[in-house]
Scaffold this motif. Structure first.
Motif, short mmCIF file in Angstrom:
data_model
loop_
_atom_site.label_atom_id
_atom_site.label_comp_id
_atom_site.label_asym_id
_atom_site.label_seq_id
_atom_site.Cartn_x
_atom_site.Cartn_y
_atom_site.Cartn_z
N TYR A 31 -2.57 10.87 2.97
CA TYR A 31 -1.44 11.02 3.37
C TYR A 31 -0.64 9.03 3.18
O TYR A 31 -1.39 8.29 3.75
N ASP A 32 0.40 8.99 3.09
CA ASP A 32 0.92 8.06 2.66
C ASP A 32 1.40 7.71 4.42
O ASP A 32 0.81 8.12 5.64
N MET A 33 1.29 6.13 4.90
CA MET A 33 1.46 5.52 6.36
C MET A 33 2.15 4.50 6.84
O MET A 33 2.72 4.27 5.77
N SER A 34 2.17 4.72 8.16
CA SER A 34 3.51 3.63 8.37
C SER A 34 3.39 2.94 10.15
O SER A 34 2.68 3.10 10.58
N ALA A 48 6.39 -1.24 8.55
CA ALA A 48 5.49 -1.02 6.91
C ALA A 48 5.41 0.26 6.98
O ALA A 48 5.10 1.05 7.74
N THR A 49 4.90 0.28 5.69
CA THR A 49 4.52 1.69 5.06
C THR A 49 3.44 0.90 3.99
O THR A 49 2.83 -0.20 3.41
N ILE A 50 2.22 2.59 3.54
CA ILE A 50 1.15 2.06 2.71
C ILE A 50 1.07 3.50 1.88
O ILE A 50 0.77 4.23 2.66
N GLY A 51 0.67 3.30 0.91
CA GLY A 51 0.12 4.91 0.01
C GLY A 51 -0.64 4.79 0.71
O GLY A 51 -1.68 4.49 1.01
N SER A 52 -1.20 6.44 -0.22
CA SER A 52 -2.20 6.90 0.23
C SER A 52 -3.67 6.41 0.01
O SER A 52 -4.58 6.03 0.73
N SER A 53 -3.43 5.40 -1.05
CA SER A 53 -4.65 4.93 -1.96
C SER A 53 -4.47 2.83 -1.73
O SER A 53 -5.33 2.61 -2.20
N SER A 54 -3.72 3.04 -0.56
CA SER A 54 -3.23 1.71 -0.36
C SER A 54 -2.43 0.68 -2.24
O SER A 54 -2.44 -0.16 -1.51
N ALA A 55 -1.95 1.58 -3.32
CA ALA A 55 -1.53 0.75 -4.06
C ALA A 55 -0.55 -0.02 -3.93
O ALA A 55 0.26 -1.10 -4.67
N ALA A 56 0.44 0.96 -2.56
CA ALA A 56 2.10 0.83 -2.50
C ALA A 56 2.13 0.59 -1.36
O ALA A 56 2.03 0.98 -0.22
N VAL A 57 2.75 -0.47 -0.92
CA VAL A 57 3.33 -1.50 0.75
C VAL A 57 4.81 -1.90 0.69
O VAL A 57 4.66 -2.21 -0.73
N SER A 58 4.88 -1.95 1.84
CA SER A 58 6.60 -2.09 1.68
C SER A 58 7.18 -2.55 3.11
O SER A 58 6.45 -2.53 4.55
N TYR A 59 8.33 -2.81 2.79
CA TYR A 59 8.06 -4.03 4.86
C TYR A 59 9.74 -4.27 3.94
O TYR A 59 10.20 -4.78 3.76
N PRO A 60 10.56 -4.10 4.97
CA PRO A 60 11.79 -4.97 5.50
C PRO A 60 11.57 -6.20 5.63
O PRO A 60 10.62 -6.81 6.09
N ASP A 61 13.24 -6.62 5.64
CA ASP A 61 13.57 -8.19 5.90
C ASP A 61 12.95 -8.47 7.01
O ASP A 61 12.26 -9.97 6.73
#
Length: 115
Positions: A31-34, A48-61
């Protein structure tokens, strides 16, 4: 699913905290997590969010460049490193899957940024 958040506390503006979340009762690595937060009188917001393999992360400004999400699939844990904290970061912080499963919010951990 079950989530237990920890690591919150009182910190001065400009300080840092590292939040931890222990996940259980599901296959964490699938699972992706947040991380989310909710301040008094406000809606819960994604930080914040993170993909299941940590490859993708995202954040609001609002937290980009200050917060860093990471995970350890071997330990079923997700972390949130928070630097340069501001009073407006004061909130209860929660972890969940991404997108969040609304039935499975944990108790959260309180972060208070104040001098």
């Amino acid at each position: 699913a079950h989530f237990v958040e920890s690591g919150g506390g009182l910190v001065q503006p400009g300080g840092s905290l590292r939040l931890s979340c222990t996940a259980s009762s599901f296959t964490f690595s699938w699972y992706d997590m947040s991380w989310h937060r909710q301040a008094p009188g406000k809606e819960r917001e994604l930080v914040a969010t993170i993909g299941s393999s940590s490859a993708a992360v995202s954040y609001p400004d609002s937290v980009k460049g200050r917060f860093t999400i990471s995970r350890d699939n071997a330990k079923n844990m997700v972390y949130l490193q928070m630097n340069s904290l501001k009073p407006e970061d004061t909130a209860v912080y929660y972890c969940n899957m991404n997108p969040p499963n609304l039935a499975y919010w944990g108790q959260g951990t309180q972060v208070t940024v104040s001098s």
